[in-house]
Scaffold this active site. Structure first.
Site, PDB file in Angstrom:
ATOM      1  N   THR A  54       0.809  -1.228   0.000  1.00 50.84           N
ATOM      2  CA  THR A  54       0.000   0.000   0.000  1.00 50.84           C
ATOM      3  C   THR A  54       0.838   1.271   0.000  1.00 50.84           C
ATOM      4  O   THR A  54       0.343   2.344   0.286  1.00 50.84           O
ATOM      5  CB  THR A  54      -0.937   0.030   1.230  1.00 50.84           C
ATOM      6  OG1 THR A  54      -0.147  -0.009   2.432  1.00 50.84           O
ATOM      7  CG2 THR A  54      -1.915  -1.126   1.203  1.00 50.84           C
ATOM      8  N   TRP A  55       2.116   1.158  -0.353  1.00 54.48           N
ATOM      9  CA  TRP A  55       2.972   2.345  -0.394  1.00 54.48           C
ATOM     10  C   TRP A  55       2.405   3.366  -1.377  1.00 54.48           C
ATOM     11  O   TRP A  55       2.062   3.039  -2.508  1.00 54.48           O
ATOM     12  CB  TRP A  55       4.378   1.919  -0.805  1.00 54.48           C
ATOM     13  CG  TRP A  55       5.430   2.972  -0.627  1.00 54.48           C
ATOM     14  CD1 TRP A  55       5.341   4.133   0.088  1.00 54.48           C
ATOM     15  CD2 TRP A  55       6.747   2.958  -1.186  1.00 54.48           C
ATOM     16  NE1 TRP A  55       6.514   4.827   0.025  1.00 54.48           N
ATOM     17  CE2 TRP A  55       7.394   4.135  -0.743  1.00 54.48           C
ATOM     18  CE3 TRP A  55       7.439   2.055  -1.989  1.00 54.48           C
ATOM     19  CZ2 TRP A  55       8.712   4.445  -1.099  1.00 54.48           C
ATOM     20  CZ3 TRP A  55       8.751   2.352  -2.338  1.00 54.48           C
ATOM     21  CH2 TRP A  55       9.369   3.530  -1.907  1.00 54.48           C
ATOM     22  N   TYR A  88       3.670   5.496   5.579  1.00 56.13           N
ATOM     23  CA  TYR A  88       2.980   5.661   4.296  1.00 56.13           C
ATOM     24  C   TYR A  88       1.918   6.748   4.401  1.00 56.13           C
ATOM     25  O   TYR A  88       0.854   6.558   4.989  1.00 56.13           O
ATOM     26  CB  TYR A  88       2.336   4.348   3.851  1.00 56.13           C
ATOM     27  CG  TYR A  88       3.303   3.203   3.605  1.00 56.13           C
ATOM     28  CD1 TYR A  88       4.683   3.396   3.608  1.00 56.13           C
ATOM     29  CD2 TYR A  88       2.831   1.927   3.374  1.00 56.13           C
ATOM     30  CE1 TYR A  88       5.556   2.347   3.380  1.00 56.13           C
ATOM     31  CE2 TYR A  88       3.703   0.864   3.143  1.00 56.13           C
ATOM     32  CZ  TYR A  88       5.062   1.083   3.149  1.00 56.13           C
ATOM     33  OH  TYR A  88       5.923   0.029   2.929  1.00 56.13           O
ATOM     34  N   TYR A 143       9.472  -6.580  -1.121  1.00 62.53           N
ATOM     35  CA  TYR A 143       8.718  -5.398  -1.547  1.00 62.53           C
ATOM     36  C   TYR A 143       9.263  -4.892  -2.877  1.00 62.53           C
ATOM     37  O   TYR A 143      10.381  -5.194  -3.268  1.00 62.53           O
ATOM     38  CB  TYR A 143       8.694  -4.318  -0.469  1.00 62.53           C
ATOM     39  CG  TYR A 143       9.978  -3.559  -0.188  1.00 62.53           C
ATOM     40  CD1 TYR A 143      10.365  -2.469  -0.974  1.00 62.53           C
ATOM     41  CD2 TYR A 143      10.772  -3.881   0.908  1.00 62.53           C
ATOM     42  CE1 TYR A 143      11.507  -1.740  -0.690  1.00 62.53           C
ATOM     43  CE2 TYR A 143      11.923  -3.155   1.205  1.00 62.53           C
ATOM     44  CZ  TYR A 143      12.279  -2.085   0.399  1.00 62.53           C
ATOM     45  OH  TYR A 143      13.418  -1.367   0.691  1.00 62.53           O
TER      46      TYR A 143
END
Length: 276
Positions: free
Chosen positions: A19-20, A53, A190
């Site tokens: 969800t970055w 974030y 990631y």
């Protein structure tokens, strides 16, 4: 989809949702919410976020999108290194819990290493676990020597190391991935498509044509070839979520892997762990 078994026996999907940079633009919010919900419906129930974030905006978005589905989720969040002390970690965790609209995190990570001693962070993580605020804890962006120090400091409870790993970031293959495999610590990768930049290479085009997929799917499938690895690509639309999910079903042949290995060779020598 393959699954990964965490230390202790809990099973999670090998592909989750990152969800970055989500939750930061109002005009994208409805699409992002729809994407997260679609991902859960497709079995991508591990959702990764962090207090960093959008200064908590991604956590708030997850609450809005998935709050009613909480019991289906494996929620992961991360603490700033400056918050990873005895005096501050509990407060950081509570703030994340409030934004996420939940009473516990399934996994809480140290986002990267700072000035707080690892032994102190371990103590603070274990206290949160004992209090029922988190179910598991782990780390992110820690290299091999850091992991050695973590274990020496009493960090046997660490269940993952979340790192930057993809076709153009193969340095971890030289020492960190073998270390993690030896110690039975799953990897969480990631940016497995290098934030979308791994989509315009001739080798990826070639393999994509052979497997009937897209270059991005091939890059994801390459990362997912490892057992004990969880990939957390981000998707901000339903179409992108579906594309990511389909990548988990692609099986690359030895010839495909050889093509990619030639185009994206691992480094000749060890290099420090890279971060984004």
């Amino acid at each position: 989809m393959k699954h990964v078994t965490l230390p202790g026996g809990e099973v999670v999907p090998s592909m989750g949702q990152g969800t970055w940079k989500m939750g930061e633009r109002a005009e994208r919010r409805s699409d992002e919410i729809a994407a997260l919900r679609a991902g859960v419906e497709l079995g991508m129930t591990l959702v990764d976020t962090a207090e960093m974030y959008g200064d908590g905006a991604a956590e708030t978005l997850i609450c809005e999108a998935l709050g009613s589905l909480r019991d289906q989720l494996f929620l992961v969040s991360k603490a700033y290194p400056q918050n990873a002390s005895r005096s501050r970690l509990a407060g950081a965790c509570e703030a994340s819990l409030k934004r996420l609209g939940t009473d516990r995190l399934d996994l809480y990570l140290l986002h990267w290493r700072g000035s707080v001693p690892l032994a102190e962070t371990i103590e603070a993580m274990e206290a949160l676990k004992s209090a029922g605020k988190i179910r598991h804890w782990g780390v992110s962006n820690l290299d091999t020597d850091d992991m050695d120090e973590l274990v020496a400091a009493g960090g046997d409870g660490c269940v993952t190391d979340q790192i930057l790993y993809n076709l153009v970031r193969r340095g971890p293959e030289l020492d960190l991935l073998p270390w993690l495999a030896q110690h039975k610590v799953p990897v969480m990768a990631y940016s497995p498509v290098e934030q979308g930049r791994l989509t315009s290479h001739p080798a990826l085009d070639k393999v994509a044509a052979q497997v009937g997929g897209t270059p991005a799917q091939v890059a994801l499938a390459w990362t997912l070839r490892h057992d004990g690895l969880i990939a957390i690509p981000k998707a901000s639309s339903i179409a992108h979520v579906r594309e990511n999910r389909a990548a988990a079903d692609i099986v690359l042949s030895d010839a495909d892997l050889a093509t990619l290995d030639a185009a994206f060779p691992r480094p000749a020598g060890r290099r420090p762990l890279e971060m984004l």
